[in-house]
Design a protein around this motif. Structure first.
Motif, PDB file in Angstrom:
ATOM      1  N   ILE A  41       3.071  -4.650   3.086  1.00  0.00           N
ATOM      2  CA  ILE A  41       3.966  -3.513   3.305  1.00  0.00           C
ATOM      3  C   ILE A  41       3.133  -2.247   3.186  1.00  0.00           C
ATOM      4  O   ILE A  41       2.510  -1.997   2.155  1.00  0.00           O
ATOM      5  N   ILE A  42       3.113  -1.482   4.254  1.00  0.00           N
ATOM      6  CA  ILE A  42       2.366  -0.227   4.305  1.00  0.00           C
ATOM      7  C   ILE A  42       3.373   0.919   4.300  1.00  0.00           C
ATOM      8  O   ILE A  42       4.270   0.961   5.141  1.00  0.00           O
ATOM      9  N   THR A  94       4.352  -4.800   7.689  1.00  0.00           N
ATOM     10  CA  THR A  94       5.618  -4.075   7.753  1.00  0.00           C
ATOM     11  C   THR A  94       5.301  -2.609   7.488  1.00  0.00           C
ATOM     12  O   THR A  94       4.655  -2.280   6.501  1.00  0.00           O
ATOM     13  N   ILE A  95       5.741  -1.742   8.370  1.00  0.00           N
ATOM     14  CA  ILE A  95       5.540  -0.303   8.215  1.00  0.00           C
ATOM     15  C   ILE A  95       6.847   0.266   7.667  1.00  0.00           C
ATOM     16  O   ILE A  95       7.885   0.190   8.320  1.00  0.00           O
ATOM     17  N   VAL A 137       0.887  -1.163   0.000  1.00  0.00           N
ATOM     18  CA  VAL A 137       0.000   0.000   0.000  1.00  0.00           C
ATOM     19  C   VAL A 137       0.922   1.207   0.000  1.00  0.00           C
ATOM     20  O   VAL A 137       1.539   1.543   1.009  1.00  0.00           O
ATOM     21  N   CYS A 138       1.052   1.839  -1.169  1.00  0.00           N
ATOM     22  CA  CYS A 138       2.032   2.909  -1.352  1.00  0.00           C
ATOM     23  C   CYS A 138       1.511   3.951  -2.332  1.00  0.00           C
ATOM     24  O   CYS A 138       1.264   3.618  -3.486  1.00  0.00           O
ATOM     25  N   PRO A 139       1.408   5.193  -1.911  1.00  0.00           N
ATOM     26  CA  PRO A 139       1.470   5.653  -0.528  1.00  0.00           C
ATOM     27  C   PRO A 139       0.189   5.281   0.209  1.00  0.00           C
ATOM     28  O   PRO A 139      -0.849   5.043  -0.399  1.00  0.00           O
ATOM     29  N   LEU A 161       1.422   1.004  14.869  1.00  0.00           N
ATOM     30  CA  LEU A 161       1.798  -0.053  15.805  1.00  0.00           C
ATOM     31  C   LEU A 161       0.797  -1.206  15.759  1.00  0.00           C
ATOM     32  O   LEU A 161       1.186  -2.380  15.725  1.00  0.00           O
ATOM     33  N   LYS A 162      -0.480  -0.871  15.694  1.00  0.00           N
ATOM     34  CA  LYS A 162      -1.522  -1.902  15.635  1.00  0.00           C
ATOM     35  C   LYS A 162      -1.371  -2.741  14.362  1.00  0.00           C
ATOM     36  O   LYS A 162      -1.449  -3.970  14.407  1.00  0.00           O
ATOM     37  N   ALA A 163      -1.156  -2.082  13.223  1.00  0.00           N
ATOM     38  CA  ALA A 163      -0.975  -2.809  11.962  1.00  0.00           C
ATOM     39  C   ALA A 163       0.286  -3.671  12.007  1.00  0.00           C
ATOM     40  O   ALA A 163       0.278  -4.813  11.543  1.00  0.00           O
ATOM     41  N   ASN A 164       1.354  -3.139  12.581  1.00  0.00           N
ATOM     42  CA  ASN A 164       2.593  -3.900  12.699  1.00  0.00           C
ATOM     43  C   ASN A 164       2.404  -5.120  13.588  1.00  0.00           C
ATOM     44  O   ASN A 164       2.856  -6.223  13.249  1.00  0.00           O
ATOM     45  N   ARG A 165       1.733  -4.950  14.690  1.00  0.00           N
ATOM     46  CA  ARG A 165       1.481  -6.084  15.589  1.00  0.00           C
ATOM     47  C   ARG A 165       0.617  -7.152  14.921  1.00  0.00           C
ATOM     48  O   ARG A 165       0.723  -8.327  15.258  1.00  0.00           O
TER      49      ARG A 165
END
Length: 186
Positions: free
Chosen positions: A119-120, A144-145, A84-86, A136-140
Motif C-alpha cells: 500500500i503506497i 494499491t495506491i 509506505v506512508c507517507p 499507474l506503473k506501481a499499481n499495474r
C-alpha cells in the motif's frame, strides 16, 4: 496462530501523523511492526514536531534504511504486507521503476515480485504527469495506491479525526480490524 507481521516504511514526505496513526492502529491490533524510517522522514518529523520515539516505541523492530541485507529485503522473509506512508514522489519513482537502492525501495520491490500487499500512500499536491505515471506503473505492478485524501462523511471535527480516518482506510486494505473511524452507515 502466528502474529501478523507488517512493514511500515516512512519516507520524507509531509504527513508523518498518518504513519503514527497507522502504527498505533497496528499495535492496537497486536500486529508485529517492522519499521523502516528514512533519514528524510526524520527531518520531516522535526518540522512536524513529532518525536521519533513515538513511532519507535510501537515497532517490534526498527530496520536501518541503508541495510539492504535486512530481513524485509528478502522474498524468503515472510510478512503480511507493506505500507509506505507517507510516500514521497522520489520513493514512488524508485518503487515504480524497481530501483532497490535502499531498504524501503528494495522491500517494496520484493513485495511486488512476491505478490504481497503493498500500500503506497502518496502525499503530494499538485501532481504532475510523471507522478501520475509512476502511480499507474506501481499499481499495474500490484501496488494499491491510497492517496492521503481525507474523507468527511464521518463528520470530523479535529485534525486527528482526519488522520485516523486515513489510517483506518489503510488498515482496511490489509483486513486489520480497527476502530479508527466511524464507517459509512454506522
Amino acid at each position: 496462530m502466528q502474529t501478523k507481521r507488517i512493514i511500515l516504511a516512512i519516507s520524507g514526505a509531509s504527513g508523518i501523523q498518518y504513519s503514527l496513526d497507522v502504527a498505533q492502529g497496528l499495535a492496537n491490533a497486536g500486529i508485529e511492526i517492522h519499521l523502516i524510517l528514512s533519514t528524510a522522514a526524520r527531518t520531516v518529523m522535526q518540522h512536524e514536531d513529532i518525536n521519533p520515539e513515538s513511532l519507535l516505541s510501537l515497532a517490534h523492530t526498527d530496520h536501518d534504511p541503508n541495510n539492504i541485507a535486512a530481513p524485509p529485503a528478502s522474498g524468503s522473509w515472510q510478512h503480511d504486507g507493506m505500507i509506505v506512508c507517507p510516500c514521497s514522489m522520489a520513493s514512488l519513482a524508485a518503487i515504480a521503476n524497481g530501483l532497490g537502492t535502499n531498504l524501503m525501495h528494495r522491500a517494496a520491490d520484493t513485495c511486488l515480485k512476491e505478490g504481497r500487499r503493498l500500500i503506497i500512500v502518496p502525499r503530494e499536491t499538485p501532481l504532475n504527469a510523471i507522478h501520475m505515471e509512476n502511480m499507474l506503473k506501481a499499481n499495474r505492478a500490484g501496488a494499491t495506491i491510497l492517496p492521503a485524501c481525507p474523507g468527511f462523511y464521518h463528520q470530523p471535527s479535529t485534525i486527528p479525526d482526519l488522520t485516523r480516518h486515513l489510517a483506518g482506510k489503510i488498515l482496511d486494505q490489509l483486513e486489520i480490524p480497527h476502530t479508527l473511524y466511524k464507517r459509512w452507515g454506522e
